[in-house]
Design a protein around this motif. Structure first.
Motif, PDB file in Angstrom:
ATOM      1  N   TYR A 280      81.718 -38.082  98.250  1.00  0.00           N
ATOM      2  CA  TYR A 280      81.399 -37.021  99.198  1.00  0.00           C
ATOM      3  C   TYR A 280      82.688 -36.610  99.879  1.00  0.00           C
ATOM      4  O   TYR A 280      83.278 -37.389 100.628  1.00  0.00           O
ATOM      5  N   THR A 281      83.136 -35.409  99.592  1.00  0.00           N
ATOM      6  CA  THR A 281      84.399 -34.934 100.169  1.00  0.00           C
ATOM      7  C   THR A 281      84.160 -33.592 100.849  1.00  0.00           C
ATOM      8  O   THR A 281      83.271 -32.830 100.456  1.00  0.00           O
ATOM      9  N   PRO A 282      84.973 -33.292 101.844  1.00  0.00           N
ATOM     10  CA  PRO A 282      84.849 -31.989 102.508  1.00  0.00           C
ATOM     11  C   PRO A 282      85.030 -30.828 101.520  1.00  0.00           C
ATOM     12  O   PRO A 282      84.397 -29.790 101.650  1.00  0.00           O
ATOM     13  N   GLU A 283      85.870 -31.047 100.508  1.00  0.00           N
ATOM     14  CA  GLU A 283      86.110 -29.989  99.527  1.00  0.00           C
ATOM     15  C   GLU A 283      84.837 -29.625  98.768  1.00  0.00           C
ATOM     16  O   GLU A 283      84.665 -28.488  98.350  1.00  0.00           O
ATOM     17  N   LYS A 284      83.968 -30.607  98.573  1.00  0.00           N
ATOM     18  CA  LYS A 284      82.705 -30.355  97.877  1.00  0.00           C
ATOM     19  C   LYS A 284      81.642 -29.789  98.823  1.00  0.00           C
ATOM     20  O   LYS A 284      80.553 -29.424  98.387  1.00  0.00           O
ATOM     21  N   GLY A 285      81.944 -29.766 100.117  1.00  0.00           N
ATOM     22  CA  GLY A 285      81.006 -29.238 101.094  1.00  0.00           C
ATOM     23  C   GLY A 285      79.769 -30.086 101.280  1.00  0.00           C
ATOM     24  O   GLY A 285      78.719 -29.584 101.650  1.00  0.00           O
ATOM     25  N   GLN A 286      79.898 -31.393 101.025  1.00  0.00           N
ATOM     26  CA  GLN A 286      78.754 -32.295 101.134  1.00  0.00           C
ATOM     27  C   GLN A 286      78.940 -33.251 102.306  1.00  0.00           C
ATOM     28  O   GLN A 286      80.027 -33.752 102.540  1.00  0.00           O
TER      29      GLN A 286
ATOM     30  N   PRO B  91      75.783 -38.913 103.085  1.00  0.00           N
ATOM     31  CA  PRO B  91      74.531 -39.379 103.688  1.00  0.00           C
ATOM     32  C   PRO B  91      74.636 -40.804 104.233  1.00  0.00           C
ATOM     33  O   PRO B  91      73.979 -41.141 105.221  1.00  0.00           O
ATOM     34  N   PHE B  92      75.471 -41.610 103.627  1.00  0.00           N
ATOM     35  CA  PHE B  92      75.601 -43.004 104.065  1.00  0.00           C
ATOM     36  C   PHE B  92      76.381 -43.095 105.373  1.00  0.00           C
ATOM     37  O   PHE B  92      76.041 -43.886 106.250  1.00  0.00           O
ATOM     38  N   LEU B  93      77.389 -42.264 105.528  1.00  0.00           N
ATOM     39  CA  LEU B  93      78.108 -42.193 106.799  1.00  0.00           C
ATOM     40  C   LEU B  93      77.193 -41.639 107.874  1.00  0.00           C
ATOM     41  O   LEU B  93      77.126 -42.170 108.989  1.00  0.00           O
ATOM     42  N   HIS B  94      76.457 -40.586 107.546  1.00  0.00           N
ATOM     43  CA  HIS B  94      75.550 -39.972 108.514  1.00  0.00           C
ATOM     44  C   HIS B  94      74.497 -40.972 109.001  1.00  0.00           C
ATOM     45  O   HIS B  94      74.281 -41.129 110.212  1.00  0.00           O
ATOM     46  N   LEU B  95      73.864 -41.678 108.065  1.00  0.00           N
ATOM     47  CA  LEU B  95      72.849 -42.662 108.446  1.00  0.00           C
ATOM     48  C   LEU B  95      73.460 -43.833 109.210  1.00  0.00           C
ATOM     49  O   LEU B  95      72.847 -44.353 110.145  1.00  0.00           O
ATOM     50  N   SER B  96      74.666 -44.236 108.836  1.00  0.00           N
ATOM     51  CA  SER B  96      75.355 -45.316 109.548  1.00  0.00           C
ATOM     52  C   SER B  96      75.642 -44.917 110.993  1.00  0.00           C
ATOM     53  O   SER B  96      75.516 -45.735 111.912  1.00  0.00           O
TER      54      SER B  96
END
Length: 141
Positions: free
Chosen positions: A58-64, A67-72
């Protein structure tokens, strides 16, 4: 101090989701995770496939969003609020949840504050300024 690898974090969330899906018995930590996973249906497909989850980038370049960081971050904020550490976060979170009429939306706003404090600390090579963190949350109320 608990410092899991990327793979361990992803495995934790995927296994907790699998338990949630089959109405299994969750540990207290898995229960907190499951609560936030339920709130994010956009992640259910990812959480249902451990092997793909382990390989995903998941990279900013992919615009994603990761989810694991968000849930953490949801889990970290939940724990901070539960134990009121840093002091004042419980009340600030409560007031923001009332203002937004949503604990989930309040957590997303708190996440932005936490991200900024962590970014500043990393940039400056200093510990995170937790007083500034709580003050930033209070400004949102």
């Amino acid at each position: 101090m608990f410092n899991p690898s990327k793979e361990e974090v992803r495995q934790f969330f995927c296994e907790a989701w699998a338990k949630q899906e089959r109405s299994g018995i969750l540990t207290p930590m898995e229960s907190i995770a499951a609560r936030w996973m339920v709130e994010h249906p956009e992640y259910h497909g990812i959480l249902s496939d451990l092997e793909s989850a382990k390989e995903a980038e998941y990279t900013p370049e992919k615009g994603q969003t990761n989810p694991f960081l968000h849930l953490s971050m949801h889990m970290s904020i939940t724990e901070q609020v539960q134990i009121d550490q840093p002091p004042g976060i419980r009340e600030a979170s409560k007031q923001l949840s009332i203002k937004l009429d949503s604990e989930h939306e309040a957590q997303h706003k708190i996440m932005e504050c936490l991200g900024q404090v962590l970014w500043n600390a990393q940039r400056d090579g200093t510990p995170p300024d937790m007083v500034a963190y709580v003050e930033a949350i209070k400004k949102l109320v």
